[in-house]
Write a protein that holds these residues in place. Sequence first.
Motif, mmCIF file in Angstrom:
data_model
loop_
_atom_site.group_PDB
_atom_site.id
_atom_site.type_symbol
_atom_site.label_atom_id
_atom_site.label_comp_id
_atom_site.label_asym_id
_atom_site.label_seq_id
_atom_site.Cartn_x
_atom_site.Cartn_y
_atom_site.Cartn_z
ATOM 1 N N UNK A 1 12.685 -57.871 -23.058
ATOM 2 C CA UNK A 1 13.020 -58.705 -21.902
ATOM 3 C C UNK A 1 13.987 -59.814 -22.276
ATOM 4 N N UNK A 2 13.919 -60.277 -23.524
ATOM 5 C CA UNK A 2 14.800 -61.356 -23.994
ATOM 6 C C UNK A 2 16.119 -60.844 -24.554
ATOM 7 N N UNK A 3 16.322 -59.529 -24.512
ATOM 8 C CA UNK A 3 17.550 -58.956 -25.041
ATOM 9 C C UNK A 3 17.624 -58.986 -26.551
ATOM 10 N N UNK A 4 16.463 -58.982 -27.227
ATOM 11 C CA UNK A 4 16.428 -59.052 -28.687
ATOM 12 C C UNK A 4 15.711 -57.850 -29.293
ATOM 13 N N UNK A 5 15.823 -56.697 -28.642
ATOM 14 C CA UNK A 5 15.202 -55.493 -29.169
ATOM 15 C C UNK A 5 15.777 -55.172 -30.546
ATOM 16 N N UNK A 6 14.949 -55.003 -31.564
ATOM 17 C CA UNK A 6 15.471 -54.720 -32.906
ATOM 18 C C UNK A 6 15.858 -53.262 -33.074
ATOM 19 N N UNK A 7 16.842 -53.010 -33.930
ATOM 20 C CA UNK A 7 17.094 -51.644 -34.376
ATOM 21 C C UNK A 7 16.770 -51.503 -35.854
ATOM 22 N N UNK A 8 16.180 -52.540 -36.417
ATOM 23 C CA UNK A 8 15.622 -52.504 -37.763
ATOM 24 C C UNK A 8 14.218 -53.094 -37.688
ATOM 25 N N UNK A 9 13.235 -52.349 -38.131
ATOM 26 C CA UNK A 9 11.864 -52.836 -38.174
ATOM 27 C C UNK A 9 11.318 -52.655 -39.579
ATOM 28 N N UNK A 10 10.806 -53.730 -40.149
ATOM 29 C CA UNK A 10 10.161 -53.670 -41.466
ATOM 30 C C UNK A 10 8.720 -54.128 -41.305
ATOM 31 N N UNK B 1 -2.488 -59.215 -35.736
ATOM 32 C CA UNK B 1 -2.501 -57.755 -35.710
ATOM 33 C C UNK B 1 -3.893 -57.177 -35.493
ATOM 34 N N UNK B 2 -4.911 -58.025 -35.461
ATOM 35 C CA UNK B 2 -6.231 -57.559 -35.048
ATOM 36 C C UNK B 2 -6.312 -57.372 -33.539
ATOM 37 N N UNK B 3 -5.372 -57.951 -32.814
ATOM 38 C CA UNK B 3 -5.282 -57.812 -31.369
ATOM 39 C C UNK B 3 -4.565 -56.503 -31.053
ATOM 40 N N UNK B 4 -5.249 -55.557 -30.464
ATOM 41 C CA UNK B 4 -4.677 -54.231 -30.244
ATOM 42 C C UNK B 4 -3.484 -54.251 -29.294
ATOM 43 N N UNK B 5 -3.367 -55.295 -28.480
ATOM 44 C CA UNK B 5 -2.275 -55.341 -27.505
ATOM 45 C C UNK B 5 -1.107 -56.219 -27.945
ATOM 46 N N UNK B 6 -1.295 -56.956 -29.035
ATOM 47 C CA UNK B 6 -0.289 -57.935 -29.430
ATOM 48 C C UNK B 6 1.081 -57.353 -29.711
ATOM 49 N N UNK B 7 1.131 -56.241 -30.442
ATOM 50 C CA UNK B 7 2.423 -55.646 -30.781
ATOM 51 C C UNK B 7 3.135 -55.082 -29.561
ATOM 52 N N UNK B 8 2.379 -54.451 -28.671
ATOM 53 C CA UNK B 8 2.988 -53.927 -27.445
ATOM 54 C C UNK B 8 3.567 -55.061 -26.608
ATOM 55 N N UNK B 9 2.848 -56.176 -26.553
ATOM 56 C CA UNK B 9 3.333 -57.328 -25.809
ATOM 57 C C UNK B 9 4.582 -57.917 -26.467
ATOM 58 N N UNK B 10 4.611 -57.944 -27.795
ATOM 59 C CA UNK B 10 5.790 -58.441 -28.493
ATOM 60 C C UNK B 10 6.997 -57.552 -28.223
ATOM 61 N N UNK B 11 6.798 -56.246 -28.259
ATOM 62 C CA UNK B 11 7.904 -55.321 -27.991
ATOM 63 C C UNK B 11 8.471 -55.538 -26.594
ATOM 64 N N UNK B 12 7.583 -55.702 -25.623
ATOM 65 C CA UNK B 12 8.042 -55.932 -24.246
ATOM 66 C C UNK B 12 8.767 -57.262 -24.126
#
Length: 239
Positions: A74-83, A59-70
């Motif tokens: 792309x893998x069809x595993x978009x969450x509708x619950x985020x904790x 999480x020190x990587x400013x782009x890591x979360x955006x890359x994870x979301x993308x």
Amino acid sequence: MSTKTRRALVLGGTGAVGSEVLRALARAGVPTTFTYHAAKEKAQALATELDQRARPLDLLDSKGLSQLAAALEAEGETPDVLVHCAAVLRGGPIDGASDEDWDATMNVNGRSAFVACREFGRQMAARGGGDIVLTGALDRSQSLPVPPLFAASQGLLAALAMAVAKDLGPQGVRVNVVALGLLDSGLSLGLDPKLRADYQSFSALRRLGSPAEAAKTIAWLALSNSYINGKVVSVNGGI
């Protein structure tokens, strides 16, 4: 939305609270992906035990979360619950806190919460709704001696949730904060022993909480809440 059709993402799944949240989601039958940073062996053990998917993330990587979301989209595993359970405790008293401590604390505890709300909130809104639960440690009804950098990073969560809830609420996305008191494990162990003892003596229950107790409220907000939005829910034993 039935919990059987939902998919969850837990940021900081190997922490004391995060791992209990994973267990609660597993009991509810919710397919879950979780992130870890340094605790690779624990992450692998949890993934095997709970039949969940572990992914490394700094999480020190400013782009890591955006890359994870993308990637999840792309893998069809978009969450509708985020904790969001990830946090660091650095700096100590104000006269010993460095600029580097500030950057690390705000990046992990603050910026990552903002980016998670932005990236995954956008996806949830497009899919008809969802739930974001930010795990924090202050509800501002108390005045407690905690490290200033940590306090600053936690104080922003309530305002962030309030504002994001207003932005995304019309699209069915709920954003809330669970403000935890001191627990008997996890980050709480990094605080001064006298502070922990004082906290316990002033608690209405006269004890510290457990990660499992914290996870019960987090899981309820993530899976069962339908009308609380933009709020801070205190789980602190009555301090």
